[in-house]
Design a protein around this motif. Sequence first.
Motif, PDB file in Angstrom:
ATOM      1  N   ILE A 236     -71.224-108.099  -8.693  1.00  0.00           N
ATOM      2  CA  ILE A 236     -69.763-108.158  -8.741  1.00  0.00           C
ATOM      3  C   ILE A 236     -69.209-108.378  -7.337  1.00  0.00           C
ATOM      4  O   ILE A 236     -68.291-109.183  -7.139  1.00  0.00           O
ATOM      5  N   MET A 237     -69.754-107.681  -6.359  1.00  0.00           N
ATOM      6  CA  MET A 237     -69.275-107.826  -4.995  1.00  0.00           C
ATOM      7  C   MET A 237     -69.586-109.224  -4.445  1.00  0.00           C
ATOM      8  O   MET A 237     -68.792-109.782  -3.690  1.00  0.00           O
TER       9      MET A 237
ATOM     10  N   PHE B 201     -59.588-103.432  -5.314  1.00  0.00           N
ATOM     11  CA  PHE B 201     -59.649-101.976  -5.279  1.00  0.00           C
ATOM     12  C   PHE B 201     -60.328-101.509  -6.555  1.00  0.00           C
ATOM     13  O   PHE B 201     -60.357-102.211  -7.560  1.00  0.00           O
ATOM     14  N   TRP B 202     -60.899-100.322  -6.486  1.00  0.00           N
ATOM     15  CA  TRP B 202     -61.568 -99.730  -7.646  1.00  0.00           C
ATOM     16  C   TRP B 202     -60.595 -98.812  -8.364  1.00  0.00           C
ATOM     17  O   TRP B 202     -59.962 -97.965  -7.749  1.00  0.00           O
TER      18      TRP B 202
ATOM     19  N   SER C 239     -61.187 -95.510 -14.754  1.00  0.00           N
ATOM     20  CA  SER C 239     -61.864 -96.413 -15.689  1.00  0.00           C
ATOM     21  C   SER C 239     -63.064 -97.110 -15.068  1.00  0.00           C
ATOM     22  O   SER C 239     -63.757 -97.849 -15.758  1.00  0.00           O
ATOM     23  N   GLU C 240     -63.279 -96.903 -13.761  1.00  0.00           N
ATOM     24  CA  GLU C 240     -64.380 -97.532 -13.035  1.00  0.00           C
ATOM     25  C   GLU C 240     -64.359 -99.055 -13.183  1.00  0.00           C
ATOM     26  O   GLU C 240     -65.358 -99.690 -13.486  1.00  0.00           O
ATOM     27  N   VAL C 241     -63.173 -99.616 -12.939  1.00  0.00           N
ATOM     28  CA  VAL C 241     -62.962-101.057 -13.060  1.00  0.00           C
ATOM     29  C   VAL C 241     -62.604-101.616 -11.691  1.00  0.00           C
ATOM     30  O   VAL C 241     -61.829-101.026 -10.950  1.00  0.00           O
TER      31      VAL C 241
ATOM     32  N   LEU D 150     -54.734-110.809  -6.544  1.00  0.00           N
ATOM     33  CA  LEU D 150     -54.647-112.267  -6.564  1.00  0.00           C
ATOM     34  C   LEU D 150     -53.266-112.752  -6.170  1.00  0.00           C
ATOM     35  O   LEU D 150     -52.278-112.020  -6.275  1.00  0.00           O
ATOM     36  N   GLU D 151     -53.212-113.998  -5.760  1.00  0.00           N
ATOM     37  CA  GLU D 151     -51.958-114.672  -5.455  1.00  0.00           C
ATOM     38  C   GLU D 151     -51.038-114.608  -6.669  1.00  0.00           C
ATOM     39  O   GLU D 151     -51.483-114.765  -7.812  1.00  0.00           O
TER      40      GLU D 151
END
Length: 81
Positions: free
Chosen positions: A4-5, A26-27, A31-33, A38-39
């Motif tokens: 993911i990173m 940001f995390w 919910s650990e999402v 984004l623009e």
Amino acid sequence: SKDIMHEYEVLKGLDHPNIVKCYGYFWEQRSEVLCLVLEYANRGDLQDEVQARAGLEKHFSDGEVWNILGQLLHGLVYVHA
């Protein structure tokens, strides 16, 4: 996770007028999402426009379709260059 990173780093490095800019992330702890910053797209996205026009029964003209396709292809070529 690591994948993911990596995807975030790739997205953050893209700089093209036909690709929404990614400014950060940001995390969401509960919910650990992973949330991407984004623009701002003041007119929404293509799906919003397609759905709005479907509700009004207002189809895209041939010129609009070609314009959208050209923008998509320019962004795609940039990503794969």
